[in-house]
Motif scaffolding. Sequence first.
Motif, short mmCIF file in Angstrom:
data_model
loop_
_atom_site.label_atom_id
_atom_site.label_comp_id
_atom_site.label_asym_id
_atom_site.label_seq_id
_atom_site.Cartn_x
_atom_site.Cartn_y
_atom_site.Cartn_z
N LEU A 91 3.49 4.52 2.04
CA LEU A 91 3.14 4.12 0.67
C LEU A 91 2.82 5.35 -0.17
O LEU A 91 1.76 5.94 -0.04
CB LEU A 91 1.97 3.15 0.69
CG LEU A 91 1.57 2.54 -0.65
CD1 LEU A 91 2.77 1.85 -1.30
CD2 LEU A 91 0.44 1.56 -0.49
N ILE B 289 8.48 4.15 -4.15
CA ILE B 289 8.65 2.95 -4.98
C ILE B 289 9.25 3.31 -6.35
O ILE B 289 9.08 2.58 -7.32
CB ILE B 289 7.32 2.17 -5.12
CG1 ILE B 289 6.18 3.10 -5.52
CG2 ILE B 289 6.96 1.48 -3.82
CD1 ILE B 289 5.89 3.16 -6.98
N VAL C 110 11.23 0.63 -8.28
CA VAL C 110 10.41 -0.40 -8.93
C VAL C 110 9.84 0.13 -10.25
O VAL C 110 9.84 -0.56 -11.27
CB VAL C 110 9.26 -0.84 -7.99
CG1 VAL C 110 8.47 -1.98 -8.65
CG2 VAL C 110 9.80 -1.29 -6.65
N TRP D 92 12.59 -7.66 -12.09
CA TRP D 92 12.90 -7.54 -10.67
C TRP D 92 14.16 -8.33 -10.33
O TRP D 92 14.28 -9.51 -10.69
CB TRP D 92 11.73 -8.06 -9.83
CG TRP D 92 12.01 -8.18 -8.37
CD1 TRP D 92 12.58 -7.26 -7.56
CD2 TRP D 92 11.72 -9.32 -7.54
NE1 TRP D 92 12.67 -7.72 -6.26
CE2 TRP D 92 12.15 -8.98 -6.23
CE3 TRP D 92 11.14 -10.55 -7.77
CZ2 TRP D 92 12.01 -9.87 -5.17
CZ3 TRP D 92 11.00 -11.43 -6.71
CH2 TRP D 92 11.43 -11.08 -5.42
N TYR E 239 15.78 -5.30 -3.77
CA TYR E 239 14.73 -4.97 -2.81
C TYR E 239 13.77 -6.15 -2.70
O TYR E 239 13.70 -6.99 -3.61
CB TYR E 239 13.97 -3.69 -3.20
CG TYR E 239 13.57 -3.60 -4.65
CD1 TYR E 239 12.46 -4.30 -5.14
CD2 TYR E 239 14.30 -2.82 -5.54
CE1 TYR E 239 12.09 -4.21 -6.47
CE2 TYR E 239 13.95 -2.73 -6.87
CZ TYR E 239 12.84 -3.43 -7.34
OH TYR E 239 12.48 -3.36 -8.66
N GLU F 162 8.12 -4.63 -2.23
CA GLU F 162 8.23 -3.38 -2.98
C GLU F 162 7.46 -3.48 -4.30
O GLU F 162 6.84 -2.51 -4.75
CB GLU F 162 9.69 -3.02 -3.23
CG GLU F 162 10.45 -2.63 -1.97
CD GLU F 162 9.83 -1.42 -1.29
OE1 GLU F 162 9.82 -0.32 -1.90
OE2 GLU F 162 9.34 -1.57 -0.16
N ASN F 163 7.50 -4.65 -4.92
CA ASN F 163 6.72 -4.86 -6.14
C ASN F 163 5.23 -4.77 -5.86
O ASN F 163 4.46 -4.19 -6.65
CB ASN F 163 7.06 -6.22 -6.75
CG ASN F 163 8.50 -6.33 -7.19
OD1 ASN F 163 9.10 -5.35 -7.63
ND2 ASN F 163 9.07 -7.52 -7.08
N ARG G 43 3.83 -3.09 -3.49
CA ARG G 43 3.52 -1.68 -3.23
C ARG G 43 3.32 -0.93 -4.56
O ARG G 43 2.40 -0.11 -4.69
CB ARG G 43 4.66 -1.03 -2.44
CG ARG G 43 4.67 -1.40 -0.97
CD ARG G 43 6.06 -1.28 -0.33
NE ARG G 43 6.62 0.07 -0.38
CZ ARG G 43 6.33 1.05 0.47
NH1 ARG G 43 5.47 0.82 1.46
NH2 ARG G 43 6.90 2.23 0.39
N ALA G 44 4.16 -1.22 -5.53
CA ALA G 44 4.06 -0.54 -6.83
C ALA G 44 2.77 -0.92 -7.55
O ALA G 44 2.10 -0.06 -8.15
CB ALA G 44 5.27 -0.89 -7.69
#
Length: 339
Positions: free
Chosen positions: A114, A119, A122, A149, A154, A158-159, A161-162
């Motif tokens: 991370l 990312i 994103v 998105w 992805y 992933e969203n 994580r962002a």
Amino acid sequence: MSGDSDCTRTSPSAGSPSDNKFLPDRPKYVCSLSPDLVTKAREELQEKPEWRLRDVQALRDMVCKDYPSLGTCLDDAFLLRFLRARKFDYDRALQLLVNYHTCRRSWPEVFNNLKPSAIKPVLESGFVTVLPRLDPEGRHVVCIRPDRWTPSNYPITENIRAIYLTLEKLIQSEETQVNGIVILADYKGVSLSKASHFGPFVAKKVIGILQDGFPIRIKAVNIINEPRIFKGIFAIIKPFLKEKIANRFFLHGCDLNSLHQNIPPVILPEEYGGTSGKLDISAWNELLLASEEDFLPDFSQLVLPCDSSPHDMLVSGDADEKQCDDSLRGMKPQLYYCY
């Protein structure tokens, strides 16, 4: 990050200055709060400047005594985040710190590798950004736009994580620790197929992190342009929300005047009836991507105490996943009905 050896050397309290020679060297904390924010922190968070370092040391001692293998950072500034988020209640701050690491350990799809560069797609999509101007209460406004998105590009993690990295960057500021943040979520164009990715299992994990596993004060969540499908989405989310947080959700529909009662037009982009120009995601993206080094030490794999019991975990694995899958099957008819 500090590990076992850090804790084994950190037994004295702040009231024993003669013993501080046993402490490892750490960055010296220097308060960056303005006089007004010092007063606000005292009134709202029970933070007393004259006791601040004593309180930090008390939390540090508790970590080392109860969770010697937590592997957490023990710097003053880092621990202060958790004390402020729990109004300097030592026990609640400790539980929040443990939850913080538990959440990260229990969801590898989100927390492995991370860092901002991971990312970048994103960020470039504009799914999440931070408005350049603060609101009248000195709070950053985090803007989330699910319509940016494309699920085929992805996965939804992933969203997440962002968003998490965005919050991690924001919480580095002492001003944000005291003032909190505001969320603006634009659900324009969210379809049933997109909503189906955010089932109860994901919802429970995300809300568990935001409510009980991250040291940030979410003061308001403004939802705009929500379609009928959002009734189904909110039905999934609401059972996991604490009453205090649920009361901070404001559904504005397409009514920009309603939104402006919560967020003034002067700080909003033109897309939301504001006067601050077009929404520009580049400034925040550049800031976050330039902060790569800030995250490398903090997002390594951690080892939790071997005596941690399952009920201490916010997410307890397969049992919760099965339960949430069952809940999702029950929710799907409602989603279709709302759509």
